[in-house]
Design a protein around this motif. Structure first.
Motif, PDB file in Angstrom:
ATOM      1  N   ASP A 163      50.070  11.265 -12.360  1.00 23.24           N
ATOM      2  CA  ASP A 163      50.625  12.550 -12.238  1.00 23.24           C
ATOM      3  C   ASP A 163      48.999  13.615 -12.524  1.00 23.24           C
ATOM      4  OD1 ASP A 163      52.814  12.037 -11.564  1.00 23.24           O
ATOM      5  OD2 ASP A 163      53.706  12.556 -13.273  1.00 23.24           O
ATOM      6  N   GLU A 164      48.295  13.172 -13.478  1.00 20.36           N
ATOM      7  CA  GLU A 164      47.443  14.095 -14.025  1.00 20.36           C
ATOM      8  C   GLU A 164      46.130  13.970 -12.819  1.00 20.36           C
ATOM      9  OE1 GLU A 164      47.141  10.458 -16.581  1.00 20.36           O
ATOM     10  OE2 GLU A 164      48.686  11.921 -15.752  1.00 20.36           O
ATOM     11  N   VAL A 209      43.112  16.649  -8.465  1.00 21.39           N
ATOM     12  CA  VAL A 209      42.512  16.535  -7.002  1.00 21.39           C
ATOM     13  C   VAL A 209      43.307  17.468  -6.379  1.00 21.39           C
ATOM     14  CG1 VAL A 209      42.703  15.156  -4.829  1.00 21.39           C
ATOM     15  CG2 VAL A 209      42.440  13.988  -6.937  1.00 21.39           C
ATOM     16  N   ALA A 210      44.478  17.867  -6.681  1.00 23.93           N
ATOM     17  CA  ALA A 210      44.915  19.218  -5.896  1.00 23.93           C
ATOM     18  C   ALA A 210      44.162  20.296  -6.258  1.00 23.93           C
ATOM     19  CB  ALA A 210      46.528  19.471  -6.235  1.00 23.93           C
ATOM     20  N   ASP A 211      43.888  20.641  -7.585  1.00 23.97           N
ATOM     21  CA  ASP A 211      42.958  21.768  -8.039  1.00 23.97           C
ATOM     22  C   ASP A 211      41.673  21.685  -7.363  1.00 23.97           C
ATOM     23  OD1 ASP A 211      44.893  22.699  -9.658  1.00 23.97           O
ATOM     24  OD2 ASP A 211      44.086  21.740 -11.210  1.00 23.97           O
ATOM     25  N   ASN A 212      40.989  20.502  -7.317  1.00 22.36           N
ATOM     26  CA  ASN A 212      39.718  20.431  -6.661  1.00 22.36           C
ATOM     27  C   ASN A 212      39.746  20.498  -4.955  1.00 22.36           C
ATOM     28  OD1 ASN A 212      38.241  19.701  -8.911  1.00 22.36           O
ATOM     29  ND2 ASN A 212      38.782  17.562  -8.711  1.00 22.36           N
ATOM     30  N   LEU A 254      49.760  21.037   0.896  1.00 17.43           N
ATOM     31  CA  LEU A 254      49.537  19.854   0.362  1.00 17.43           C
ATOM     32  C   LEU A 254      50.814  19.127   0.158  1.00 17.43           C
ATOM     33  CD1 LEU A 254      46.465  19.014  -1.924  1.00 17.43           C
ATOM     34  CD2 LEU A 254      48.751  17.594  -2.102  1.00 17.43           C
ATOM     35  N   GLU A 255      50.856  17.854   0.611  1.00 19.39           N
ATOM     36  CA  GLU A 255      52.275  17.216   0.678  1.00 19.39           C
ATOM     37  C   GLU A 255      52.208  15.722  -0.135  1.00 19.39           C
ATOM     38  OE1 GLU A 255      55.437  16.245   3.914  1.00 19.39           O
ATOM     39  OE2 GLU A 255      55.254  18.390   3.221  1.00 19.39           O
ATOM     40  N   ASP A 256      50.938  15.351  -0.097  1.00 19.03           N
ATOM     41  CA  ASP A 256      50.833  13.906  -0.657  1.00 19.03           C
ATOM     42  C   ASP A 256      49.310  13.531  -0.967  1.00 19.03           C
ATOM     43  OD1 ASP A 256      51.956  11.821  -2.506  1.00 19.03           O
ATOM     44  OD2 ASP A 256      52.235  10.329  -0.698  1.00 19.03           O
ATOM     45  N   ILE A 257      49.075  12.951  -1.766  1.00 13.35           N
ATOM     46  CA  ILE A 257      47.921  12.155  -2.429  1.00 13.35           C
ATOM     47  C   ILE A 257      48.055  10.772  -2.793  1.00 13.35           C
ATOM     48  CG2 ILE A 257      45.816  12.455  -3.962  1.00 13.35           C
ATOM     49  CD1 ILE A 257      46.524  15.481  -4.420  1.00 13.35           C
ATOM     50  N   GLN A 287      33.049  19.413  -6.765  1.00 13.34           N
ATOM     51  CA  GLN A 287      32.464  18.992  -8.231  1.00 13.34           C
ATOM     52  C   GLN A 287      33.684  19.291  -9.185  1.00 13.34           C
ATOM     53  OE1 GLN A 287      28.577  19.916  -9.521  1.00 13.34           O
ATOM     54  NE2 GLN A 287      28.267  17.867 -10.388  1.00 13.34           N
ATOM     55  N   SER A 288      34.113  18.128  -9.469  1.00 12.70           N
ATOM     56  CA  SER A 288      35.261  18.186 -10.418  1.00 12.70           C
ATOM     57  C   SER A 288      34.832  18.864 -11.870  1.00 12.70           C
ATOM     58  CB  SER A 288      35.799  16.790 -10.746  1.00 12.70           C
ATOM     59  OG  SER A 288      36.854  16.867 -11.989  1.00 12.70           O
TER      60      SER A 288
END
Length: 435
Positions: free
Chosen positions: A221-222, A227-230, A251-254, A337-338
């Motif tokens: 989850d984290e 990834v969603a934030d990036n 965004l639906e899935d990663i 860039q994360s």
């Protein structure tokens, strides 16, 4: 100039530690994926070669070079050319891998291509006569195309590209047929088809990626939140029209997706987006490491590129060099860039009419034709650099440079085969998954 044409044939074989370099690379990757990376590299001498761009860059660093840098792919082997969709929804054929792209002497790319012709030809059980003819013709095509480009204005070189019509004019019947079949197959590779094959609809009406570990698996989850934030950071690097387009999607899935050979062990994700009507778009978020041309080849980069990378990360380098080297580039290209990890990534569409030619399925005539096409495409990419005319002057008539490139590439193919044999005999390859 640093060397003569003939000196480009010199291959230094001392001071090498190929397995040590692979271990060094492995130490920086996701450890649970290292066995898969080693297994893919162990499949054949050609797949091993595909995974050793860094090793070749390190070997280049010990050899004499022309001293004439151009924007380079860094990994221009036969399998890194292919088809993809242009923004106008036509198809282009071009270089399609830029993870290692940076500035380097022009011949480094050409040597990597020609060596791949030799290794790939031998790996697919072709006669030595066929292999050597294809390698020589790849060099001829590069030299001829670079000379032709030298007669164009910079703007004309920028707009030039390779398409199927050019193939019809310059290649034989068998080669044309193979490229047309590959193009037709790649046209079927769309986000919609990828969604049908890789996702399923859930009870709440959403779509979710299938699990297929270790190649494809959902992340913690984290990680998903990161990834969603990036993804939002990526939007800032995308063009304004793409940012507007993506406002229609949620965004639906990663999922984590393992790709390639040399890239296995780096972080790569697929992001599933859906519009209000259920239409899908899949983006790939791929980790960008330091270019092998710089890290292992030791070739100094222009100040402007170093500054860009320092500010925006290696993903910005990959995107920038791709836009220079390709005639048309994916409009969804972007980078991020994360903030939490400092890792760099670049973003592109996943399966947008992308496809490559399987060299094992080519007859000898088509194999030769494909080598010619790749040589010409590489020349078009190098012609974008301001030093292209210096390269043309250095090459001269082409005969001596062809001999030097062929001699070096044949020697390197033998060296790489020895590396491969040492590799599959080492503890790095698990007997259960190795070959």
């Amino acid at each position: 100039m640093t060397v003569t044409r003939g000196e480009l044939a010199m291959l230094t074989t001392t001071g090498r530690d190929p397995l040590g370099l692979l271990r060094e690379q492995n130490a920086t990757r996701e450890q649970w994926l290292i066995p898969l990376r080693m297994a893919r590299m162990a499949q054949s001498p050609f797949t091993f070669y595909r995974g050793t761009a860094a090793l070749m860059a390190a070997d280049h660093s010990r050899d004499p070079h022309s001293g004439i840098p151009v924007v380079s792919s860094g990994d221009a082997h036969l399998s890194n050319f292919g088809f993809y969709a242009t923004p106008q929804r036509t198809q282009a054929f071009d270089l399609n891998d830029f993870d290692e792209s940076a500035w380097a002497p022009w011949e480094w790319d050409l040597k990597r291509l020609v060596t791949s012709v030799i290794i790939g030809g031998r790996d697919t059980d072709r006669s030595e006569k066929v292999v050597q003819a294809a390698a020589a013709d790849a060099v001829r095509a590069y030299v001829s195309s670079l000379n032709t480009s030298d007669g164009y204005s910079p703007l004309e070189r920028y707009y030039s590209h390779f398409n199927q019509e050019m193939a019809r004019r310059h290649l034989g019947k068998e080669s044309r047929r193979v490229l047309e079949e590959a193009a037709e197959d790649s046209r079927k590779r769309t986000s919609d088809r990828a969604a049908r094959r890789l996702t399923e609809e859930t009870a709440d009406g959403k779509r979710r990626f299938f699990e297929a570990p270790p190649v494809m698996s959902h992340v913690a989850d984290e990680v998903e939140l990161n990834v969603a934030d990036n993804y939002r950071q990526y939007l800032l690097s995308a063009k304004a029209d793409i940012r507007m387009l993506l406002t229609h999607y949620t965004l639906e899935d990663i999922v984590r997706r393992v790709v390639g050979v040399g890239s296995v062990g780096t972080r790569c994700y697929l992001v599933l987006l859906r519009d209000a009507d259920g239409g899908v778009l899949i983006l790939q978020v791929k980790q960008a490491l330091r270019s092998a041309l710089e890290e292992y080849g030791g070739f100094p980069q222009p100040e402007v590129l170093t500054e860009t990378t320092g500010v925006s990360g290696e993903g910005a380098r990959v995107v920038g060099q791709q836009r220079i080297l390709q005639a048309y580039s994916d409009p969804f290209l972007g980078f991020l860039q994360s903030a939490s990890s400092g890792r760099s990534f670049y973003v592109r569409q996943y399966h947008d009419m992308k496809g490559s030619v399987e060299i094992g399925e080519l007859g000898d005539t088509a194999f030769n034709g494909y080598a010619i096409v790749c040589g010409a495409v590489l020349a078009r990419a190098h012609a974008q650099s301001v030093n292209a005319r210096k390269v043309v002057t250095f090459i001269g008539g082409g005969k001596r440079i062809r001999r030097a490139i062929l001699d070096w590439s044949n020697d390197y193919a033998d060296l790489s085969l020895g590396d491969y044999q040492a590799f599959i005999s080492s503890e790095m390859v698990d007997e259960k998954t190795g070959r």
